[in-house]
Design a protein around this motif. Sequence first.
Motif, short mmCIF file in Angstrom:
data_model
loop_
_atom_site.label_atom_id
_atom_site.label_comp_id
_atom_site.label_asym_id
_atom_site.label_seq_id
_atom_site.Cartn_x
_atom_site.Cartn_y
_atom_site.Cartn_z
N LEU A 23 36.87 77.53 -53.83
CA LEU A 23 37.38 76.15 -53.81
C LEU A 23 36.24 75.15 -53.67
O LEU A 23 36.23 74.09 -54.31
CB LEU A 23 38.40 75.98 -52.68
N PHE A 24 35.27 75.48 -52.83
CA PHE A 24 34.08 74.63 -52.70
C PHE A 24 33.34 74.55 -54.03
O PHE A 24 32.84 73.48 -54.42
CB PHE A 24 33.16 75.16 -51.61
N LEU A 25 33.26 75.68 -54.73
CA LEU A 25 32.63 75.70 -56.05
C LEU A 25 33.35 74.78 -57.01
O LEU A 25 32.73 74.02 -57.77
CB LEU A 25 32.65 77.13 -56.61
N LEU A 26 34.68 74.84 -56.99
CA LEU A 26 35.48 74.01 -57.90
C LEU A 26 35.25 72.53 -57.63
O LEU A 26 35.07 71.73 -58.56
CB LEU A 26 36.96 74.36 -57.75
N VAL A 27 35.23 72.16 -56.35
CA VAL A 27 35.00 70.75 -55.99
C VAL A 27 33.62 70.31 -56.46
O VAL A 27 33.44 69.21 -57.00
CB VAL A 27 35.14 70.57 -54.46
N ALA A 28 32.61 71.18 -56.26
CA ALA A 28 31.25 70.84 -56.69
C ALA A 28 31.17 70.67 -58.21
O ALA A 28 30.49 69.76 -58.71
CB ALA A 28 30.28 71.93 -56.23
N ALA A 67 27.31 62.73 -55.69
CA ALA A 67 26.18 63.53 -55.19
C ALA A 67 26.45 64.02 -53.78
O ALA A 67 26.14 65.17 -53.43
CB ALA A 67 24.90 62.70 -55.24
N ILE A 68 27.05 63.16 -52.94
CA ILE A 68 27.36 63.55 -51.56
C ILE A 68 28.40 64.66 -51.54
O ILE A 68 28.30 65.63 -50.79
CB ILE A 68 27.85 62.32 -50.75
N ILE A 72 27.89 68.51 -49.97
CA ILE A 72 28.76 69.15 -48.97
C ILE A 72 29.39 70.42 -49.54
O ILE A 72 29.47 71.46 -48.88
CB ILE A 72 29.86 68.16 -48.51
N SER A 73 29.84 70.34 -50.79
CA SER A 73 30.51 71.49 -51.41
C SER A 73 29.54 72.65 -51.60
O SER A 73 29.91 73.82 -51.40
CB SER A 73 31.11 71.08 -52.75
N ARG A 74 28.30 72.35 -52.00
CA ARG A 74 27.33 73.42 -52.19
C ARG A 74 27.00 74.12 -50.88
O ARG A 74 26.81 75.33 -50.84
CB ARG A 74 26.07 72.86 -52.85
N TYR A 75 26.93 73.33 -49.82
CA TYR A 75 26.73 73.95 -48.51
C TYR A 75 27.90 74.87 -48.18
O TYR A 75 27.72 75.98 -47.66
CB TYR A 75 26.57 72.88 -47.43
#
Length: 588
Positions: A23-28, A67-68, A72-75
Amino acid sequence: MGIFKKLGWFFKQEKKRYIAGILFLLVADIAGLVPPRVIGILADLMNDRKLSLNLLFTWVGLLLGAAIVQYISRYGWRNMIWGGAATLERELRSRLFGHFLKMDETFFQRHRTGDLMAHATNDLNAIQNVAGSGILTFFDSILTGGTTIIAMMIFVDWRLTLVALIPMPLLAVSARVLGSRLHRAFGESQAAFSRLNDKTQESVSGIKVIKTFGQADEDIDDFEKIVDRTIDINRKVYRIDSLFDPTTSLIIGLTYAITIIYGGWLVTTSTITLGQLISFVSYIGTLVWPMFAIGRLFNVIERGNASYDRVYELLGEKSLIKEKSNATDHLIAGDISYHVASFTYPDDEETSLRQIDFDLGAGKTLGLVGRVGAGKTTILKLLLREFDNYDGEIKIGVKNVKDYTLEGLLSSIGYVPQDNFLFSTTVRDNIRFASMDKDQDEVESAAKQSAIHEDIQGFSRQYDTLVGEKGVSLSGGQKQRLAISRALITLPEILILDDALSAVDAKTEAEILTNLKADRHQKTTIISSHRLSGVMNADEILVIDEGRIVERGTHEQLLTLNGWYAEMWRRQQLAAQLGVGGAEDGAE
């Protein structure tokens, strides 16, 4: 993609972590769609001379916000996905190490130490990469590629998108062809690494022997041949792997060419704007990563697949020593009743033991003597349950040794083998290895029993002295006496000394045996020795030859038989009088 299926048990176990990571990947990836679109809009605004300072700050603010979100998503995905990979590594390492400790002697005869080390390091790292960079690359390439293509259709033109993607099937075909070749090549590469690891480990362990016999140059030549062979095999892997990037670059080039030709025509016909074409070209740049990721993905997958098969082939092996479900684990004591009609080592055709029958009362001492290879150590191995495939029965007390758990059996036995292994730690911790809660008084008591205490007092740091790898800083006799101390400190019901006094002088041997007789008068002792003085006070002595008992009795009874024992006794007594070593040519 079979490796993902093989690791399905783990992904199911850690599904919450991986779902969150995806899910974080998708957001990024969605946030990554913003910059190309904003650049296209700004280009159109500038082309139409409609760009104001307020609009510029608005769109730049949107870029900053994207970018922000990406940061956060990549972290988030790194923490979740790489954390999952670390969990898999820990679990597999623990499982493999635990498996090694449970396996029997036959397992370690089949597999060399270097090969097992390669499985526990290189192979596990390759499997971990599947759960980390493999999962990341797989889902990121799908999500990035999918969201980018959708954005290209929605924000630019669906016809241009379909035409630009015409070269894509070529990428799938090349990936399939090269992937199958990579799998075979990686299997050969991992096997080559194991052979190289074996050679390195063997040479380092045997460095003294290599130098003593002047074989350093020959060993270097042998090592270099293995290195050359390993490099040749890895070159094959690299050749196949290196074809992915050029193939991908060619496909990307075709995509750009189609975009410029057809997209330029669409701009001239006012079907799309110049800004949309700029956005489209930027989106193609975003697609570059998923395309290159396919090559990287197959690299990780095929290496991990080959390593997984190698590791699980090891984990699938079963120990020949099996514990009963109702086995008892309490400390054992009592008489030893040993009746073995025959025993043959696995994968060996020749019978090693025949009709070995004796009864040893609790608190008594048994001596085993005989020529090299007569079968003395084999008798002890069956008592220690290193092998169970014998015809007969061995009892301690009223129970068969197979009715005890291995932990219950071995915790009651203090065993000192012919080859003493010491750990790279202090003298104190080597002595109390089996029971680290023993205090200094107990450590010193065990050391005094084995006549090593005075030697330790002369060491630079006494009991805090580091013995070095495998006890390299100690003499052979000191190693043996430390090993005896390690066995004695546990106060075992049964003490087994398997030629454990061979490196000490006759005076020290007599001192140790006197101490054992005084301190262990109610406990059982079995002594296997090539020096007959070590067993002369035993309650019974067995002479073993070709796996059979050929003589038995006390020291005096065996002397009156005037057989092998009497002959060896006379030789050793004569050698002692002449001041030379014992007559070891006839004994183990």
